[in-house]
Design an enzyme around this catalytic site. Structure first.
Site, mmCIF file in Angstrom:
data_model
loop_
_atom_site.group_PDB
_atom_site.id
_atom_site.type_symbol
_atom_site.label_atom_id
_atom_site.label_comp_id
_atom_site.label_asym_id
_atom_site.label_seq_id
_atom_site.Cartn_x
_atom_site.Cartn_y
_atom_site.Cartn_z
ATOM 1 N N TYR A 211 -40.383 -9.063 19.221
ATOM 2 C CA TYR A 211 -38.955 -9.068 18.882
ATOM 3 C C TYR A 211 -38.776 -9.961 17.673
ATOM 4 O O TYR A 211 -39.210 -11.116 17.680
ATOM 5 C CB TYR A 211 -38.153 -9.597 20.070
ATOM 6 C CG TYR A 211 -36.667 -9.729 19.806
ATOM 7 C CD1 TYR A 211 -35.863 -8.604 19.644
ATOM 8 C CD2 TYR A 211 -36.065 -10.978 19.751
ATOM 9 C CE1 TYR A 211 -34.498 -8.719 19.426
ATOM 10 C CE2 TYR A 211 -34.700 -11.114 19.531
ATOM 11 C CZ TYR A 211 -33.919 -9.979 19.369
ATOM 12 O OH TYR A 211 -32.574 -10.099 19.155
ATOM 13 N N ASP B 291 -44.186 -14.270 12.606
ATOM 14 C CA ASP B 291 -42.867 -14.646 13.111
ATOM 15 C C ASP B 291 -43.106 -15.778 14.112
ATOM 16 O O ASP B 291 -43.483 -15.542 15.261
ATOM 17 C CB ASP B 291 -42.216 -13.426 13.780
ATOM 18 C CG ASP B 291 -40.903 -13.796 14.458
ATOM 19 O OD1 ASP B 291 -40.609 -14.993 14.592
ATOM 20 O OD2 ASP B 291 -40.178 -12.864 14.870
ATOM 21 N N LYS C 50 -35.249 -21.650 15.982
ATOM 22 C CA LYS C 50 -35.294 -22.435 17.228
ATOM 23 C C LYS C 50 -35.620 -23.911 16.998
ATOM 24 O O LYS C 50 -34.769 -24.649 16.534
ATOM 25 C CB LYS C 50 -36.232 -21.767 18.228
ATOM 26 C CG LYS C 50 -35.785 -20.313 18.508
ATOM 27 C CD LYS C 50 -36.314 -19.771 19.781
ATOM 28 C CE LYS C 50 -36.026 -18.294 19.950
ATOM 29 N NZ LYS C 50 -34.764 -17.962 20.611
HETATM 30 N N1 HOZ Z 1 -34.755 -14.724 20.950
HETATM 31 C C1 HOZ Z 1 -34.410 -15.259 22.242
HETATM 32 C C2 HOZ Z 1 -35.557 -15.251 23.152
HETATM 33 N N2 HOZ Z 1 -36.083 -14.011 23.464
HETATM 34 C C3 HOZ Z 1 -33.253 -14.667 22.856
HETATM 35 C C4 HOZ Z 1 -32.036 -15.257 22.336
HETATM 36 C C5 HOZ Z 1 -30.952 -14.255 22.334
HETATM 37 O O1 HOZ Z 1 -31.211 -13.084 22.075
HETATM 38 O O2 HOZ Z 1 -29.832 -14.674 22.587
#
Ligand code: HOZ
Length: 428
Positions: A145, A240, A268
C-alpha cells in the site's frame, strides 16, 4: 463490560456529518464489526477513550508514535515552534535541520524534499522516477500500500484490502494502465516483467517489508535481486519506507537489509505525530524537481515549522540507537509470549515480526505474500480483536495491519498483553 456510551453517541453524530463516520476508512472497525471508540487523550503507551476507558495501544497512531504518545520533548518543541508562528510558506531553519538529519541517517538519501503525508511522498516519487527516466511504467506489488495515489491503488493493502476494495472505484483504467502489479517475493514474475517491458519501466516501488497486508518479510536475497535487476535496466528502485523508515532503525529497512535504493519515501515516524511525508534519494535524481528541474511538486504546508519541530525532536531522540534496542527487545518478548499462549490454547497463529513491528496472523502457514495473507481466518481475528479490546488492549482493527511497540511500552505492559491474550485465546 466496558462502557462506551459516549463513543457510541459521538459515532452516531459522526455518521451524520462524516462519510462512514471516519476521516480514514481503517478507523471504522468494518473488518472486525462493532463501532470505533473515540479517543479523548493519549500519553505514553496508553490511549483513553471518550468514556474514560484506558487501553494499552499497539496502533501508535498507525506507526508514528515510536516514542509513545505525547512525549515531553516533542510537545515542548511544538509549543516552542508555535510561539514563533504556525506556518510561514517561506523557507525556515527547522526544514534545514530536518533535511540534515535525514541525509545523515539514511546513506542513500543525498537530497530530500518534505511534503505532508506518505501518499504525497509516493505520488511525488513515482512522478520523479518517470520524469528522470523518461519512461512510463511502474512495477508495484500485490498487498503493498503506497497511500491513496490513483495509479497505485491496484491490489493495494491496508484499508483498501481490509474493505475489499484493493482496486478503487473512481480511478480510470487509463490511470493504472502503466502500473504492472506482481506478487511479492516472486523473482520470476519480476524477471518476466522486465523481459517484456524492460525499457519502459521507470521504477519498481515496494515496501521493503510489506506492512499493509499484515506483515511479511522479503525472502533472503529478494531485495538484492530487485536492486540488481533495476540497475541492470536503468530503472529506479523506490523504497516506500513510510512504515519502516526510522522505525526499523535510523536508516530504516534499507539500513537493516543493506540495500541502497535510488529513491525513498518517508512518513509516520519522521513527523513525530504531525502530518509529514518526505521523499529523497540520489542528488542527480532529486535535482529533476522544480525549481531546478522539470518535475513539478509543491505544497503550501510542506516543511511546516510545527511539523518540522516535532520531526526533528523525534529524530534527535532516536539518534543514539537506544530506543531501537529497547523496542526490538520488547517486540521479541511480545511475540514469544503470544506464541506460547496461542500454543497452550491450541490456536494456530503465525507470529511475524521484525523489530518493533509485528502481526499475528490466524493462519495455518507462514505468510510471504498477499495471497497467503488472504488465507488467514479473519473472523477469528475479529473475535480476538474484540476480546483484547474488552481486556483494555487496542490492536489495529484489521488482520491486514501491523502492530507497533513504542519506547513508552515496558515489560509490565507486555506482560499484561500476554496475560490478556491467554484469556482471550482460550475462548476463540
Ligand atoms: N497507512 C496506515 C497503515 N496501514 C493506515 C492509515 C490510514 O489509512 O488511515
Amino acid at each position: 463490560m466496558r462502557l462506551s456510551a459516549e463513543s457510541k453517541a459521538l459515532f452516531e453524530k459522526a455518521l451524520r456529518w462524516i462519510p462512514g463516520g471516519v476521516n480514514s476508512p481503517v478507523r471504522a472497525f468494518r473488518a472486525v464489526g462493532g463501532t470505533p471508540f473515540f479517543a479523548a487523550r493519549a500519553s505514553g503507551a496508553t490511549v483513553w477513550d471518550a468514556d474514560g476507558n484506558d487501553y494499552i495501544d499497539y496502533v501508535g497512531t498507525w506507526g508514528p508514535a515510536i516514542l509513545g504518545h505525547a512525549p515531553k520533548g516533542v510537545v515542548e518543541a511544538v509549543q516552542k515552534a508555535a510561539e514563533h508562528g504556525t506556518s510561514f510558506g517561506i523557507p525556515n531553519r527547522l526544514e534545514v535541520r530536518m533535511a540534515g538529519l535525514v541525509v545523515d541517517a539514511v546513506p542513500s538519501v543525498e537530497k530530500v524534499r518534505m511534503c505532508n503525508s506518505g501518499t504525497e511522498a509516493t505520488m511525488s516519487a513515482i512522478r520523479l522516477a518517470r520524469g528522470f527516466t523518461q519512461r512510463s511504467k511502474i512495477i508495484k506489488f500485490e498487498g503493498c500500500y503506497h497511500g491513496h495515489v490513483d495509479s497505485l491503488l491496484v491490489k493495494a493493502g491496508s484499508g483498501a484490502l481490509t474493505l475489499g476494495q484493493p482496486d478503487s472505484a473512481g480511478v480510470p483504467p487509463e490511470f493504472t494502465s502503466q502500473t504492472i502489479v506482481l506478487p511479492f517475493n516472486d523473482a520470476e514474475a519480476v524477471r518476466g516483467a522486465f523481459a517484456d517491458h524492460g525499457t519502459d519501466i521507470a521504477g519498481v516501488i515496494l515496501e521493503p517489508v510489506p506492512a499493509n497486508a499484515g506483515l511479511y518479510l522479503p525472502r533472503e536475497g529478494y531485495l538484492e535481486f530487485l536492486r540488481e535487476i533495476t540497475a541492470a535496466h536503468e530503472s529506479l528502485l523506490i523504497f516506500d519506507e513510510v512504515m519502516t523508515g526510522f522505525r526499523l532503525g535510523l536508516a530504516g529497512a534499507q539500513g537493516r537489509f543493506g540495500i541502497t535504493p535510488d529513491l525513498s519515501c518517508f512518513g509516520k515516524v519522521i513527523g513525530g505525530g504531525l502530518p509529514v511525508g518526505a521523499f529523497g534519494g540520489r542528488g542527480e535524481i532529486m535535482d529533476c524537481l522544480a525549481p531546478d528541474g522539470p518535475v513539478y511538486q509543491a505544497g503550501t504546508l510542506s516543511g511546516n515549522p510545527l511539523a518540522m519541530a516535532a520531526g526533528v525532536a523525534v529524530l534527535e531522540a532516536l539518534s543514539d540507537g537506544s530506543v531501537y534496542k529497547k523496542i526490538d527487545a520488547l517486540g521479541q518478548a511480545l511475540s514469544d509470549g503470544l506464541a506460547e499462549v496461542a500454543k497452550t490454547a491450541g490456536v494456530v497463529v503465525q507470529l511475524q515480526r521484525i523489530g518493533s513491528m509485528s502481526c499475528c496472523y490466524f493462519a495455518e502457514e507462514p505468510v510471504h505474500n498477499m495471497a497467503e495473507a488472504m488465507r488467514s481466518d479473519r473472523e477469528r481475528f475479529g473475535k480476538y480483536f474484540h476480546g483484547m479490546l474488552e481486556e483494555g488492549i487496542y490492536l489495529a482493527p484489521s488482520q491486514f495491519e501491523t502492530g507497533f511497540i513504542s519506547a513508552a511500552h515496558d515489560e509490565a505492559a507486555i506482560g499484561k498483553t500476554i496475560a490478556a491474550a491467554a484469556r482471550v485465546m482460550k475462548r476463540l
